[in-house]
Design an enzyme around this catalytic site. Structure first.
Site, PDB file in Angstrom:
ATOM      1  N   GLU A 101      -4.789  -0.706  -8.829  1.00  0.00           N
ATOM      2  CA  GLU A 101      -3.898   0.064  -9.331  1.00  0.00           C
ATOM      3  C   GLU A 101      -2.492  -0.532  -9.499  1.00  0.00           C
ATOM      4  O   GLU A 101      -2.137  -1.527  -8.960  1.00  0.00           O
ATOM      5  CB  GLU A 101      -3.259   1.233  -8.094  1.00  0.00           C
ATOM      6  CG  GLU A 101      -4.368   2.125  -7.724  1.00  0.00           C
ATOM      7  CD  GLU A 101      -4.176   3.052  -6.652  1.00  0.00           C
ATOM      8  OE1 GLU A 101      -4.398   4.486  -6.610  1.00  0.00           O
ATOM      9  OE2 GLU A 101      -3.171   2.656  -5.771  1.00  0.00           O
ATOM     10  N   HIS A 134      -1.860  -3.214  -6.817  1.00  0.00           N
ATOM     11  CA  HIS A 134      -2.496  -2.955  -5.576  1.00  0.00           C
ATOM     12  C   HIS A 134      -3.846  -3.007  -5.736  1.00  0.00           C
ATOM     13  O   HIS A 134      -4.786  -2.183  -6.365  1.00  0.00           O
ATOM     14  CB  HIS A 134      -2.059  -1.035  -5.271  1.00  0.00           C
ATOM     15  CG  HIS A 134      -2.475  -0.718  -4.079  1.00  0.00           C
ATOM     16  ND1 HIS A 134      -3.090   0.393  -3.765  1.00  0.00           N
ATOM     17  CD2 HIS A 134      -2.482  -1.527  -2.814  1.00  0.00           C
ATOM     18  CE1 HIS A 134      -3.316   0.591  -2.627  1.00  0.00           C
ATOM     19  NE2 HIS A 134      -2.990  -0.668  -2.056  1.00  0.00           N
ATOM     20  N   ASN A 147      -4.830   6.225  -1.986  1.00  0.00           N
ATOM     21  CA  ASN A 147      -4.445   6.786  -0.690  1.00  0.00           C
ATOM     22  C   ASN A 147      -4.100   7.958  -0.247  1.00  0.00           C
ATOM     23  O   ASN A 147      -4.035   8.552   0.832  1.00  0.00           O
ATOM     24  CB  ASN A 147      -3.591   5.449  -0.101  1.00  0.00           C
ATOM     25  CG  ASN A 147      -4.233   4.136   0.341  1.00  0.00           C
ATOM     26  OD1 ASN A 147      -5.498   4.187   0.322  1.00  0.00           O
ATOM     27  ND2 ASN A 147      -3.571   2.988   0.378  1.00  0.00           N
ATOM     28  N   SER A 183       0.555  -1.159   0.028  1.00  0.00           N
ATOM     29  CA  SER A 183      -0.172   0.183   0.107  1.00  0.00           C
ATOM     30  C   SER A 183       0.808   1.554  -0.045  1.00  0.00           C
ATOM     31  O   SER A 183       0.510   2.284  -0.453  1.00  0.00           O
ATOM     32  CB  SER A 183      -0.861   0.195   1.110  1.00  0.00           C
ATOM     33  OG  SER A 183      -1.607  -1.119   1.497  1.00  0.00           O
TER      34      SER A 183
HETATM   35  P1  NAI Z   1      -2.351  -9.656   6.977  1.00  0.00           P
HETATM   36  O1  NAI Z   1      -1.724  -9.472   8.278  1.00  0.00           O
HETATM   37  O2  NAI Z   1      -3.738  -9.879   7.103  1.00  0.00           O
HETATM   38  O3  NAI Z   1      -1.831 -10.725   6.118  1.00  0.00           O
HETATM   39  C1  NAI Z   1      -0.438 -11.140   5.787  1.00  0.00           C
HETATM   40  C2  NAI Z   1      -0.211 -12.597   5.645  1.00  0.00           C
HETATM   41  O4  NAI Z   1       1.075 -12.670   5.172  1.00  0.00           O
HETATM   42  C3  NAI Z   1      -0.486 -13.199   6.934  1.00  0.00           C
HETATM   43  O5  NAI Z   1      -1.167 -14.372   6.817  1.00  0.00           O
HETATM   44  C4  NAI Z   1       1.256 -13.759   7.148  1.00  0.00           C
HETATM   45  O6  NAI Z   1       1.084 -15.010   7.816  1.00  0.00           O
HETATM   46  C5  NAI Z   1       1.634 -13.811   5.770  1.00  0.00           C
HETATM   47  N1  NAI Z   1       3.171 -13.775   5.647  1.00  0.00           N
HETATM   48  C6  NAI Z   1       3.850 -13.002   6.485  1.00  0.00           C
HETATM   49  N2  NAI Z   1       5.211 -13.357   5.924  1.00  0.00           N
HETATM   50  C7  NAI Z   1       5.288 -14.149   5.098  1.00  0.00           C
HETATM   51  C8  NAI Z   1       6.174 -14.795   4.365  1.00  0.00           C
HETATM   52  N3  NAI Z   1       7.504 -14.505   4.473  1.00  0.00           N
HETATM   53  N4  NAI Z   1       5.711 -15.801   3.538  1.00  0.00           N
HETATM   54  C9  NAI Z   1       4.569 -16.096   3.244  1.00  0.00           C
HETATM   55  N5  NAI Z   1       3.515 -15.350   3.884  1.00  0.00           N
HETATM   56  C10 NAI Z   1       3.861 -14.527   4.858  1.00  0.00           C
HETATM   57  O7  NAI Z   1      -2.015  -8.386   5.878  1.00  0.00           O
HETATM   58  P2  NAI Z   1      -3.012  -7.801   4.984  1.00  0.00           P
HETATM   59  O8  NAI Z   1      -4.166  -6.623   5.394  1.00  0.00           O
HETATM   60  O9  NAI Z   1      -3.468  -8.810   4.209  1.00  0.00           O
HETATM   61  O10 NAI Z   1      -1.916  -6.898   3.926  1.00  0.00           O
HETATM   62  C11 NAI Z   1      -1.024  -7.677   3.122  1.00  0.00           C
HETATM   63  C12 NAI Z   1      -0.597  -6.539   2.277  1.00  0.00           C
HETATM   64  O11 NAI Z   1      -1.501  -6.058   1.432  1.00  0.00           O
HETATM   65  C13 NAI Z   1       0.362  -5.479   2.823  1.00  0.00           C
HETATM   66  O12 NAI Z   1       1.343  -5.191   2.117  1.00  0.00           O
HETATM   67  C14 NAI Z   1      -0.644  -4.212   2.999  1.00  0.00           C
HETATM   68  O13 NAI Z   1      -0.253  -3.050   2.946  1.00  0.00           O
HETATM   69  C15 NAI Z   1      -1.424  -4.618   1.691  1.00  0.00           C
HETATM   70  N6  NAI Z   1      -2.724  -3.920   1.265  1.00  0.00           N
HETATM   71  C16 NAI Z   1      -3.608  -4.130   2.531  1.00  0.00           C
HETATM   72  C17 NAI Z   1      -5.013  -3.551   2.309  1.00  0.00           C
HETATM   73  C18 NAI Z   1      -5.806  -3.739   3.392  1.00  0.00           C
HETATM   74  O14 NAI Z   1      -7.048  -3.161   3.309  1.00  0.00           O
HETATM   75  N7  NAI Z   1      -5.785  -4.705   4.429  1.00  0.00           N
HETATM   76  C19 NAI Z   1      -5.520  -3.110   1.153  1.00  0.00           C
HETATM   77  C20 NAI Z   1      -4.228  -3.002  -0.084  1.00  0.00           C
HETATM   78  C21 NAI Z   1      -3.031  -3.582   0.435  1.00  0.00           C
END
Ligand code: NAI
Ligand code: 3HC
Length: 645
Positions: A438, A426, A476, A405
């Site tokens: 995006e 994105h 954003n 993000s």
């Molecule tokens: P989250 O915390 O829900 O999920 C992240 C996942 O990645 C976890 O299940 C974790 O176990 C896994 N993970 C961590 N390290 C890992 C690795 N080395 N190998 C494999 N899996 C691994 O986070 P979320 O919200 O899904 O965000 C993920 C990405 O998406 C971030 O970069 C965030 O900025 C971006 N994002 C989030 C949005 C949102 O509304 N939550 C919207 C758009 C982008």
């Protein structure tokens, strides 16, 4: 070549329309059809005419590109009447979509048959107008009042089988439409002809029907004018003689056609159609997308995997350990189970969706993948480690994408072998629902990689928009400015609840503060704290004061508002008033329209800055981002469109 040709099959004339891409009813087609009626009426050897279309669809409606210009004769309602009054009965043979003016032409025909795969509808309200060629007057005569109201005020098309059950079609055929229509014609001509639709009696609505509908539609439409005007036209169709109801419909159609709302919705219509195939990539081929990898099965990873599976793509989901993998697969399953619960998916479809997912903790399983989307924690170290693994495990031509993000994609890609295949993709939460994507190339991204990002957007049915690298990309970044501007109003003494109410009145589903309470105030707070720790000057926001006091939003029982446990209704908070008292100069009151005007102007100002930096390629792209990612009311066209009216 002529857009209308006539061939003769014994006593039946086949009138073929060929006006690519979608057989829209531009002037040449209207003229061609008008002349075809005259030609066939004058031909003693012809008993009936079948109206059929070449290409991908039946007539898909009026030519929207003509809407900004003065109407030119023959006008569509007159053409429909001309077909209806023809001495030889016309039979519409429909494939693809019969929409708007296309369906109105079909209703001017004495009969309508369609392929089982066809769709029929009156989507005019989605363009800010109402049907202008009898759609509101003939439809209730065919399908009754309730079904007509649903079709016309929602704009949603129906499938042929349903249309047949409603009375919109006389027959549904499978296989060869032309042969089916010819068979239908031979049988129909041996029977007495039904009355033309305009001569059929208008249905009568139950007492109370109109008031109920008006209340329901007004609530749904918010400030949108067309749905209520469409309802009024259908009502007139049941209360006035045909000709008078037609005049009322036409008046409404012409008035709305010149409205700001229609101009906005038209602009969005064309922007959405242009977005998936940007002109600057027209000579660049995308790479094939057969199997896709997703790293991380959290909120975003699971949503992205669901979107990929919905589009039929096999997915390899990688998590960091067995436990996290199990959680990730559960997240994904919960999405499909939710689809089953809401009736969107059959149980066996949900099973098939899951069967197409391979869960793993081993990057070696990505050896033959075409594209990988990383959605792990928003930390540069974690993401870099993931891309180092991907660099080792994937084919050198596999596209590698990050869903970050806020992090700088250039830093994430540092050291990656073959950096031309790296890109930002994105998605927005929930990723299987939100239409915006995006697409963020780095200076190293190869044109084929960029084209593949757009190809993915098309495959997933998303609205892809290219963004340059800056903090928050397009969406954003504007959100941050919007929230800051809303906080400025609070500091000036405008009540938090008044700001939210004003933005809802403007057309958003939620105001800026209640939306933060829903999503949580802590994410943006942590990001600001991170920047502060890194030595950047980030001024204390009102949101920071609330988070420091433990108010992170609904999940902590309160944020900008208080919430009664188990309820989602925001209630003004005395605690918030006390916490923010020192930062607020009380007293300012602004009209809702003024509040909205100021906040939208701030969004547009950020948009203008974004454009001048080359972060967005056009104002229309910015508007698409706001409409499809942030709930900006579509009928206002987006902040850039709205601020230039
Ligand atoms: P989250 O915390 O829900 O999920 C992240 C996942 O990645 C976890 O299940 C974790 O176990 C896994 N993970 C961590 N390290 C890992 C690795 N080395 N190998 C494999 N899996 C691994 O986070 P979320 O919200 O899904 O965000 C993920 C990405 O998406 C971030 O970069 C965030 O900025 C971006 N994002 C989030 C949005 C949102 O509304 N939550 C919207 C758009 C982008
Ligand atoms: N007028 C002018 N151009 C149109 C058009 C229309 N009604 N409908 C589609 N187009 C153009 C698109 O802009 C696109 O142009 P491009 O190739 O230059 O980008 C091209 O046709 C193909 O469109 P799609 O990419 O949308 O093609 P699909 O095959 O995916 O979809 C469709 C076909 C379902 C027919 C879809 O185009 C559609 O929904 N079109 C709009 C239909 C509509 O809203 N009709 C009502 C018009 S209002 C009316 O009829 C008023 C009357 O009551 C008086």
């Amino acid at each position: 070549m002529s857009v209308v040709t006539i061939t003769r099959m014994g006593a039946i004339a086949i009138v073929t329309v060929d006006n690519p891409p979608v057989n829209a009813l531009g002037l040449a087609l209207r003229q061609g059809l008008w002349e075809a009626v005259d030609t066939l009426d004058a031909d003693p050897d012809i008993a009936a005419a079948i109206l059929i279309c070449a290409g991908r669809t039946f007539i898909a409606g009026a030519d929207v590109t003509e809407f900004g210009k003065p109407p030119v004769a023959p006008h569509l309602p007159d053409l429909v009447a001309h077909i209806e009054a023809a001495a030889k009965p016309w039979i519409a043979a429909i494939h693809g979509s019969a929409l708007g003016g296309g369906l109105e032409i079909a209703m001017g025909c004495r009969f309508r048959v369609a392929l089982d795969t066809a769709m029929l509808g009156l989507p005019e309200v989605t363009l800010g107008i109402i049907p202008g060629a009898g759609g509101t007057v003939r439809t209730p005569r065919l399908v009754g009042v309730a079904a007509a109201v649903d079709l016309v005020t929602s704009g949603r098309p129906v499938q042929a089988v349903k249309a047949r059950a409603m009375g919109l079609l006389d027959a549904v055929v499978t296989g060869d439409l032309r042969a089916g229509a010819l068979d239908f014609a031979s049988a129909a001509l041996n029977q007495p002809l039904p009355l033309p639709v305009s001569a059929r009696p208008a249905p009568v609505a139950d007492p109370g029907f109109w008031a109920d509908q008006e209340a329901a539609i007004a609530k749904r439409a918010k400030g949108e004018m067309a749905p209520l005007r469409a309802l009024a036209a259908i009502r007139k169709a049941t209360e006035l003689p045909f000709a008078e109801a037609m005049a009322f419909e036409r008046e409404g159609f012409l008035a709305l056609r010149g409205s700001d709302q229609a101009a906005a919705l038209r602009a969005v219509f064309f922007a959405e159609r242009a977005a998936p195939r940007p002109a600057h990539l027209k000579d660049v081929s995308a790479l094939p997308l057969r199997r896709v990898g997703v790293i991380g099965g959290g909120t975003m990873g699971a949503g992205i995997a669901a979107a990929l599976r919905d589009a039929g793509l096999p997915v390899v989901l990688v998590e960091r350990d067995a436990l996290a993998l199990e959680r990730g697969l559960d997240n994904l399953k919960a999405i499909f189970d939710g689809g089953v619960k809401r009736g969107k998916l059959a149980p066996e479809q949900a099973v098939a969706r899951m069967n197409g997912v391979t869960g793993t903790t081993d990057y070696a399983d990505l050896a033959d993948i075409d594209l990988v989307i990383e959605a792990v924690f928003e930390t540069i170290e974690v993401k870099r480690a993931v891309f180092a693994d991907l660099g080792r495990s994937c084919r050198p031509d596999a596209v590698l994408a990050t869903n970050t993000s806020y992090l700088d994609p250039r830093l994430i890609a540092e050291g990656l072998p073959h950096p031309g295949r790296f890109i930002g993709l994105h998605f927005f939460s929930p990723a299987n629902v939100m239409k915006l994507l995006e697409i963020v190339p780095t200076p190293d991204t190869a044109p084929e990689t960029l084209a593949t990002g757009f190809a993915l957007g098309r495959a997933l049915g998303k609205v892809p928009v290219q963004a340059g690298i800056c903090e928050g990309f397009i969406g954003n970044r504007i959100l941050k400015r919007y929230r800051a501007a809303a906080e400025t109003l609070v500091r000036q003494g405008v009540a938090i609840a008044d700001i939210d109410a004003a933005m809802r009145q403007y057309g958003f589903a939620m105001g800026p503060f209640e939306a933060q309470d829903l999503g949580g105030l802590d994410i943006a707070f942590l990001q600001r704290e991170g920047a502060r720790l890194a030595g950047q000057q980030v001024a204390e926001t009102l949101g920071d004061i609330l988070v420091r006091a433990g108010r992170k939003g609904q999940k902590t029982g309160g944020g900008w508002y208080d919430y009664t446990p188990g309820e989602r209704r925001p209630q003004p908070s005395a605690e918030v008033a006390a916490l923010l008292a020192g930062a607020i100069s009380p007293g300012a009151e602004l009209e809702p329209a003024e509040i909205a005007a100021r906040l939208v102007a701030e969004m547009a100002a950020e948009g203008t800055a974004i454009l001048s930096e080359g972060v967005a390629r056009s104002p229309a792209d910015i508007d698409l981002v706001e409409i499809h990612g942030y709930g900006f009311p579509r009928w206002r066209g987006g902040p850039m469109f709205a601020s230039h009216r």
